[in-house]
Design an enzyme around this catalytic site. Structure first.
Site, PDB file in Angstrom:
ATOM      1  CE1 TYR A  62     -22.370  14.199   5.580  1.00 62.78           C
ATOM      2  CE2 TYR A  62     -22.163  15.233   3.584  1.00 62.78           C
ATOM      3  CZ  TYR A  62     -21.779  15.112   4.674  1.00 62.78           C
ATOM      4  OH  TYR A  62     -20.406  15.578   5.316  1.00 62.78           O
ATOM      5  CE  LYS A 100     -21.225  16.274   8.276  1.00 59.85           C
ATOM      6  NZ  LYS A 100     -20.568  16.080   9.666  1.00 59.85           N
ATOM      7  N   GLY A 114      -9.117  11.000   9.485  1.00 58.51           N
ATOM      8  CA  GLY A 114     -10.070  10.882   8.378  1.00 58.51           C
ATOM      9  C   GLY A 114      -9.134  12.211   7.443  1.00 58.51           C
ATOM     10  CG  PHE A 115      -9.609  13.739   3.164  1.00 57.56           C
ATOM     11  CD1 PHE A 115      -7.989  13.950   2.734  1.00 57.56           C
ATOM     12  CD2 PHE A 115      -9.628  15.021   2.229  1.00 57.56           C
ATOM     13  CE1 PHE A 115      -7.529  15.370   1.962  1.00 57.56           C
ATOM     14  CE2 PHE A 115      -9.401  16.580   1.672  1.00 57.56           C
ATOM     15  CZ  PHE A 115      -8.491  16.477   1.648  1.00 57.56           C
ATOM     16  CG  ASP A 165     -11.542   7.938  12.960  1.00 57.56           C
ATOM     17  OD1 ASP A 165     -11.590   8.956  12.624  1.00 57.56           O
ATOM     18  OD2 ASP A 165     -12.199   7.083  12.094  1.00 57.56           O
TER      19      ASP A 165
END
Ligand code: UDP
Length: 319
Positions: free
Chosen positions: A146, A150, A10-11, A31
């Site tokens: 979300y 987390k 990812g980023f 991933d």
């Protein structure tokens, strides 16, 4: 050193991989996503890309056994997912995290858990230090899944720490830069970039007075590397970001300036973008003293400079 990045394609992960490879470490990425953001490393002999999931326990076990340091970044992220597929968010972010922590505990490998400023929810008392309250809305509002997922991941980290596992938690504040998201989807910057590339109006939600602290990727990565390598960071929670607050209206104006596009601002109601079940956060500001002092990093790239680099990258990519 061998470093495992779950969700490393990812980023953040792709930039973190670049940083560790530059320092001559060996990087393993696990991933399920596309390899687009890491394609420039695929030929590097010190880089290993495993297209698989944290739910493949055999694979995860062998990778954790092999590596010295684990960054657990695999997660379902992005407002569109919180609203469209809360099951995937909860399942991957909670159960996937448990898998990583359980196996890291088995092999006694340090874990850096990448969390988010979303855990503070809409606590109105900004700036937030790492021990401040979490203020969330009703479980009927999907956007909180979300934050909840987390937060649960962080609780698991603390629980495993009590059982002897070395862990560090980092919470990112609106990190941006090249490779962020696909143009037109994901976060506000990539949505604006798509609109600017076409000289269309830039859609500011509400009156644009809501703020974020936009943090340039280079500094977020330096802090993330330090979180994994510095012994003083162990057991800590760190806000990763700048404390310079920017309204979304100012962001839109600055991006119009940086891009040179002919776009104007268009104010739109939040329902038109996210649907009814979304709740925006008015202000999100970190205290960054711990990051500065313990990780030794200050996020001080001026927004205009970071936006310029980001815009140039996306413009070249789009051509
Ligand atoms: N936003 C906006 N226009 C858009 C998309 C987002 O004004 O087209 C606003 C959004 O309402 C929020 C801020 O930009 O206040 C940041 O949104 P993003 O989805 O990037 O991430 P968040 O910080 O909310 O997790």
């Amino acid at each position: 050193m061998k470093v495992l990045l779950t969700g490393g394609a990812g980023f953040l992960g792709s930039h973190l991989a670049d940083a560790f490879l530059k320092d001559r470490h060996e990087v393993y990425i696990l991933d399920t996503g596309s390899s687009l953001k890491i394609k420039h490393q695929l030929e590097n002999p010190k880089f290993h890309y495993i297209h698989d999931s944290v739910f493949n326990l055999e694979m995860l076990d062998s990778l954790i056994m092999k590596c010295d340091l684990i960054y657990h970044m695999a997660a379902v992220v992005g407002v569109e997912h919180y609203v469209a597929d809360p099951y995937a968010v909860l399942n991957v972010n909670i159960n996937g995290t448990q898998n990583v922590l359980r196996l890291a505990h088995k092999h006694n490998k340090k874990v850096v858990f990448t969390s988010t400023s979303e855990v503070y929810g809409r606590n109105p008392k900004v700036p937030w230090d790492e021990d401040d309250d979490r203020v969330l809305g009703s479980t009927r509002i999907d956007r909180w899944c979300y934050s909840t997922s987390k937060g649960a991941g962080e609780h698991f980290c603390h629980a495993y720490r009590k059982m002897g596992l070395p862990v560090v938690i980092v919470r990112y504040f609106n990190v941006y830069g090249p490779r962020l998201d696909k143009i037109d989807v994901g976060r506000v910057l990539t949505i604006f970039i798509g609109q600017l590339l076409r000289n269309e109006p830039v859609t500011v939600i509400g009156d644009g007075s809501q703020t974020r602290c936009f943090t340039f990727i280079d500094e977020a990565i330096r802090a993330t590397v330090a979180a994994g390598l510095k012994p003083e960071a162990e057991g800590g929670i760190f806000n990763i970001g700048t404390d310079v607050e920017t309204t979304i209206k100012d962001l839109a104006q600055l991006m119009i300036k940086v891009s040179g596009a002919k776009s104007k601002i268009k104010f739109v109601p939040k329902e038109s973008i996210y649907g009814e079940s979304y709740e925006d956060i008015q202000r999100r500001v970190p205290k960054v003293e711990k990051m500065n002092r313990i990780l030794g990093v200050k996020a001080d790239t001026p927004l205009e400079e970071g936006l310029r680099q980001t815009w140039e990258w996306f413009r070249a990519f789009a051509q």
